[in-house]
Scaffold this active site. Structure first.
Site, PDB file in Angstrom:
ATOM      1  N   GLU A  92       0.842  -1.324  -0.200  1.00  0.00           N
ATOM      2  CA  GLU A  92       0.115   0.005   0.125  1.00  0.00           C
ATOM      3  C   GLU A  92       1.001   1.296  -0.010  1.00  0.00           C
ATOM      4  OE1 GLU A  92      -2.112  -3.226   2.727  1.00  0.00           O
ATOM      5  OE2 GLU A  92       0.122  -2.506   2.255  1.00  0.00           O
ATOM      6  N   ILE A 109      22.764  -1.110 -20.640  1.00  0.00           N
ATOM      7  CA  ILE A 109      22.844  -2.064 -19.729  1.00  0.00           C
ATOM      8  C   ILE A 109      22.031  -3.388 -19.877  1.00  0.00           C
ATOM      9  CG2 ILE A 109      23.298  -2.545 -17.291  1.00  0.00           C
ATOM     10  CD1 ILE A 109      25.197  -0.589 -18.494  1.00  0.00           C
ATOM     11  N   GLY A 110      21.010  -3.231 -20.331  1.00  0.00           N
ATOM     12  CA  GLY A 110      20.110  -4.385 -20.711  1.00  0.00           C
ATOM     13  C   GLY A 110      18.810  -4.289 -20.818  1.00  0.00           C
ATOM     14  N   SER A 111      17.919  -3.803 -19.925  1.00  0.00           N
ATOM     15  CA  SER A 111      16.688  -3.818 -20.022  1.00  0.00           C
ATOM     16  C   SER A 111      16.269  -2.474 -20.597  1.00  0.00           C
ATOM     17  CB  SER A 111      15.835  -3.785 -18.420  1.00  0.00           C
ATOM     18  OG  SER A 111      16.315  -2.868 -17.902  1.00  0.00           O
ATOM     19  N   ARG A 147      10.498   1.303  -4.983  1.00  0.00           N
ATOM     20  CA  ARG A 147      11.285   0.162  -5.588  1.00  0.00           C
ATOM     21  C   ARG A 147      11.112  -0.904  -4.881  1.00  0.00           C
ATOM     22  NH1 ARG A 147      11.572  -3.001  -9.898  1.00  0.00           N
ATOM     23  NH2 ARG A 147      13.833  -4.020 -10.245  1.00  0.00           N
ATOM     24  N   CYS A 148      10.132  -1.948  -4.992  1.00  0.00           N
ATOM     25  CA  CYS A 148      10.129  -3.004  -4.388  1.00  0.00           C
ATOM     26  C   CYS A 148      10.718  -4.393  -5.031  1.00  0.00           C
ATOM     27  CB  CYS A 148       9.034  -3.281  -3.641  1.00  0.00           C
ATOM     28  SG  CYS A 148       8.471  -2.142  -2.438  1.00  0.00           S
ATOM     29  N   ASP A 171      25.858  -9.996 -15.416  1.00  0.00           N
ATOM     30  CA  ASP A 171      25.751  -9.126 -14.686  1.00  0.00           C
ATOM     31  C   ASP A 171      26.308  -9.428 -13.255  1.00  0.00           C
ATOM     32  OD1 ASP A 171      25.497  -7.153 -16.440  1.00  0.00           O
ATOM     33  OD2 ASP A 171      23.045  -7.190 -16.469  1.00  0.00           O
ATOM     34  N   HIS A 193      28.233  -5.815 -15.534  1.00  0.00           N
ATOM     35  CA  HIS A 193      27.832  -4.452 -14.981  1.00  0.00           C
ATOM     36  C   HIS A 193      27.910  -4.597 -13.350  1.00  0.00           C
ATOM     37  CE1 HIS A 193      25.507  -0.933 -14.352  1.00  0.00           C
ATOM     38  NE2 HIS A 193      24.666  -1.504 -13.728  1.00  0.00           N
ATOM     39  N   HIS A 199      18.040   6.323 -12.376  1.00  0.00           N
ATOM     40  CA  HIS A 199      16.956   6.332 -11.134  1.00  0.00           C
ATOM     41  C   HIS A 199      16.223   7.477 -10.983  1.00  0.00           C
ATOM     42  CE1 HIS A 199      20.373   3.279 -10.104  1.00  0.00           C
ATOM     43  NE2 HIS A 199      19.514   2.743  -9.964  1.00  0.00           N
TER      44      HIS A 199
END
Length: 755
Positions: free
Chosen positions: A18, A426-428, A510-511, A594, A636, A689
């Protein structure tokens, strides 16, 4: 006989995240600031109610935060960098979030909280003049008292640790800055005492690190001053390791000392048995693992408490977790899908608090709770005796590449013909709502495997075209099929289990949901080949194969606790080597393995670091050495505190390494000014970020400074990290500027060489 239970900190995120949803709704403008405060208060009070219902005697307050507890201390003392145009008084929520996330000004640096996967915002003390602008612990204490009639235990990050974790000052200024903080802490504590607080937990995890005699002299001065300024009961809480200077610690003028008897058990127990413990002090016994999710063996725990009772009677013990429970998920009650054999061996936060209560009951009257104890212990025993945990023999693997890097680099450049300062990511790429919904439908069975694969191919095709248009030099397939860089691989390897709701906070909202390594790890079939081969078929530019390394998979999972981390990492490395070789066989010969979490696992004690680095580097090399010379291995690493492990990074023998540095670029450059690094390297030129998109000139200046200490023919240009959390618009705009900055730098090098 009496004994009390105490908790050190509760997860902020809520049973169903939540907290995350409220924050992100506010950032998107979907709710107002008043609505955010209302929702946060509801979450906060619910956490306190639950701990009260679970029978915890000392309930922590002020462990809740809107982003990060270190940032809370900084803003409580008005420590705000000039670039945020702060003019004094209570720090606004807008400024608070700008410091954490960026905006018109660059965000503050973010780095790892000791050796955990939590990240804190690094305070900046450049010309700061600390002053108490808001007593946050007092507000939290009054709220708990007025709303729930709870006399909470305020939790405050201690002055020595707070300053040690900060930046922007010279070592010679440490003592003076510390002296400026003491009156502020004294005021906070005095106001808490006046409001009715009985005990305050002062977290000083830095006390378990390698401190000097001068450090301890300062610490003694600090706590003597605090003791003289206020007569409130202080409990200094340490965690994550043992305290080497035990005698200095227990001599401090405070009411109690908290020690970690899980991760620092051997040395802390030996100190206790050898030197005793002051008769007037309380001992916080950190006996329930605050960092992993396995049930505690309460038979062993009760025996340990009995042994401690010989030195410190139960009446002066607080039984508690080894650290804040921030690092574990909230509750097991939603985990219906876990294999019962695994689930019955687990304990999340709420279950750990129940363990504390049961442990207290066992100590007070074991016979009455024998059946309850036996039921608890059964889950631990049954998993340990299962076939999943049978002894596994490791194979002999190559740990060195045959050909030296200099020759490999020459051969690889002839093959790839990359330009000077090659650009890559870096990748994504962005995990849009559409991507996530597609994956969710597939997981629910609403989308066939064939349809799902077709969707993934469409996303890859789109982003290969975008990379072509941006004129990047080395491509990635985008990782659209992956939910998480560790969970994705764990789902395809044996020995892993996956929770439905095992979320923990990584940074800000960020979880992450770490996989559970419950048994032996084995390779079953190729995991990444199909997607990368398809992406490569769409372009003539090289497309990197993307794997997560063995140490990161280990460190970002909840690992089994019956064998060593070294052995687990070698099992993972053996499985990953088979994937690397499968990519090679499919003609994917630029492969990124990585290791963003390698640095975060570095032990806090210097005496243990060499061994960790030795087996961590060996694990990496076990999965990257038995390959062809033409196969270029990339890796990385995240976050900036690499200065002391540059030699270990070099020993990984990766052909190219990229390192996150944009928030602390200067510190990283200083490391390379002192150490010669000859392999391929990319220092991140912008911070992924933050939603802020830096200018071409900002990126160019980072490249220019790096090239003063790193050879241009080995330098790569890339973002700090993967781009999955950014929007498509942000990503394209930032990468376009990055490519332009690289082109500009190439032109400058050409002009310089001709002049």
């Amino acid at each position: 006989m009496s004994i009390k239970t105490s908790n050190l900190g509760y997860p902020r995120i809520g049973e169903q995240r939540e907290w995350k949803r409220s924050l992100e709704s506010f950032w998107k403008g979907s709710i107002t600031e008043d609505e955010l405060h209302t929702q946060m208060k509801e979450i906060r009070l619910n956490h306190l109610k639950k701990q009260m219902e679970l029978g915890i005697d000392y309930i922590p307050i002020n462990d809740f935060t809107y982003y990060d507890h270190v940032l809370d201390i900084a803003t409580m003392f008005g420590i705000v960098p000039n670039r945020f145009q702060y003019s004094g008084g209570v720090v606004s929520l807008a400024t608070y979030f700008a410091m954490a996330r960026g905006g018109e000004a660059q965000a503050c640096e973010m780095t790892k909280w000791f050796d955990t996967n939590y990240h804190y915002i690094v305070p900046e003390l450049h010309d700061a003049k600390p002053t108490l602008v808001e007593n946050k612990p007092l507000k939290a204490f009054k709220e708990a008292k007025e709303e729930l009639n709870i006399i909470g235990k305020p939790v405050i990050l201690g002055p020595f640790t707070f300053l040690s974790l900060s930046k922007g000052y010279k070592k010679s200024e440490f003592s003076n800055l510390l002296s400026q903080l003491i009156p502020l802490y004294s005021q906070v504590l005095s106001e808490l005492k006046e409001a009715g607080a009985e005990v305050v937990q002062i977290d000083e995890p830095t006390f378990v690190t390698d401190l000097s005699a001068d450090d301890w002299n300062l610490i003694k001065q600090v706590y003597t001053q605090l003791a003289n300024a206020t007569d409130i009961n202080l409990i200094i809480q340490t965690y994550f390791e043992s305290v080497d200077q035990y005698l200095e610690l227990i001599s401090l003028p405070v009411k109690g000392i908290g020690l970690d008897f899980v991760y620092g058990k051997e040395k802390n127990l030996n100190s206790l048995l050898t030197y005793g413990f002051p008769q007037e002090k309380i001992l916080g016994v950190g006996i329930i693992d605050g960092r992993n999710i396995w049930k505690s063996d309460l038979n062993k725990a009760s025996k340990l408490l009995e042994r401690i009772n010989e030195i410190v009677p139960y009446s002066r013990q607080l039984i508690q977790p080894s650290s804040s429970l921030l690092h574990v998920p909230v509750t097991l009650k939603y985990e219906e899908a876990l294999d019962p054999l695994v689930k019955e061996a687990l304990a999340y936060c709420d279950e750990k608090l129940k363990e504390l209560t049961l442990l207290k009951e066992i100590i007070l009257d074991r016979s009455q709770f024998e059946d309850k104890l036996k039921e608890h212990q059964t889950g631990i025993y049954e998993l340990s005796e299962s076939a999943w945990r049978s002894e596994k023999k490791l194979n002999e693997l190559k740990t060195n590449r045959i050909t030296h890097f200099s020759k490999r680099a020459e051969l690889q450049q002839k093959k790839w013909k990359l330009p000077l300062l090659p650009t890559t990511t870096i990748g994504s790429f962005p995990q849009s709502t559409e991507v996530r919904q597609t994956r969710l439908k597939w997981r629910k069975g609403e989308l066939s495997n064939e349809n799902y694969e077709q969707h993934i191919r469409e996303y890859m095709k789109k982003w290969i075209k975008i990379q072509e248009d941006l004129e990047l030099d080395v491509f990635v397939h985008g990782e659209f099929e992956r939910n998480d860089m560790v969970e994705f691989f764990g789902e395809k390897l044996s020995g892993f289990a996956f929770s439905k709701n095992g979320w923990v906070q990584s940074y800000g909202s960020r979880c992450v949901k770490p996989p559970i390594i419950f048994g032996n790890v084995e390779f079953t079939e190729p995991m990444t080949v199909k997607e990368v081969v398809y992406a490569q078929s769409l372009t003539d530019k090289p497309v990197k194969g993307m794997l997560t390394g063995p140490v990161t998979i280990l460190n970002w999972s909840f690992a089994r606790n019956d064998i060593s981390n070294k052995e687990i990492s070698f099992q993972i490395a053996e499985a990953l080597l088979k994937e690397v070789q499968a990519l090679e066989e499919a003609n994917i010969t630029m492969i990124q393995v990585d290791e963003p979490a390698l640095r975060e696992g570095l032990p806090l004690k210097k005496e243990k670091q060499a061994d960790y680095l030795q087996w961590s580097i060996e694990a990496f090399r076990r999965c990257t050495s038995d390959i062809d010379d033409l196969t270029q291995i990339h890796t990385h690493m995240c976050y900036s505190e690499f200065n002391e492990i540059i030699d270990a990074i070099d020993a990984m023998d990766a052909d190219v390494i990229s390192i996150e540095t944009s928030r602390s670029h200067g510190e990283m450059i200083e490391a390379f000014e002192k150490t010669t690094y000859t392999k391929g390297i990319g220092l991140g030129v912008y911070d992924i970020h933050s939603p802020r998109i830096p200018s071409v000139s900002e990126m160019s200046s980072i490249i220019e400074r790096a090239l003063k200490v790193l050879p241009a023919e080995r330098f790569w240009v890339n973002p700090d990290c993967g781009l999955k959390t950014r929007s498509e618009e942000e990503t394209i705009a930032a990468l376009k500027k990055m490519v332009d900055a690289a082109k500009k730098a190439r032109e400058n090098i050409t002009i310089s060489s001709q002049s």
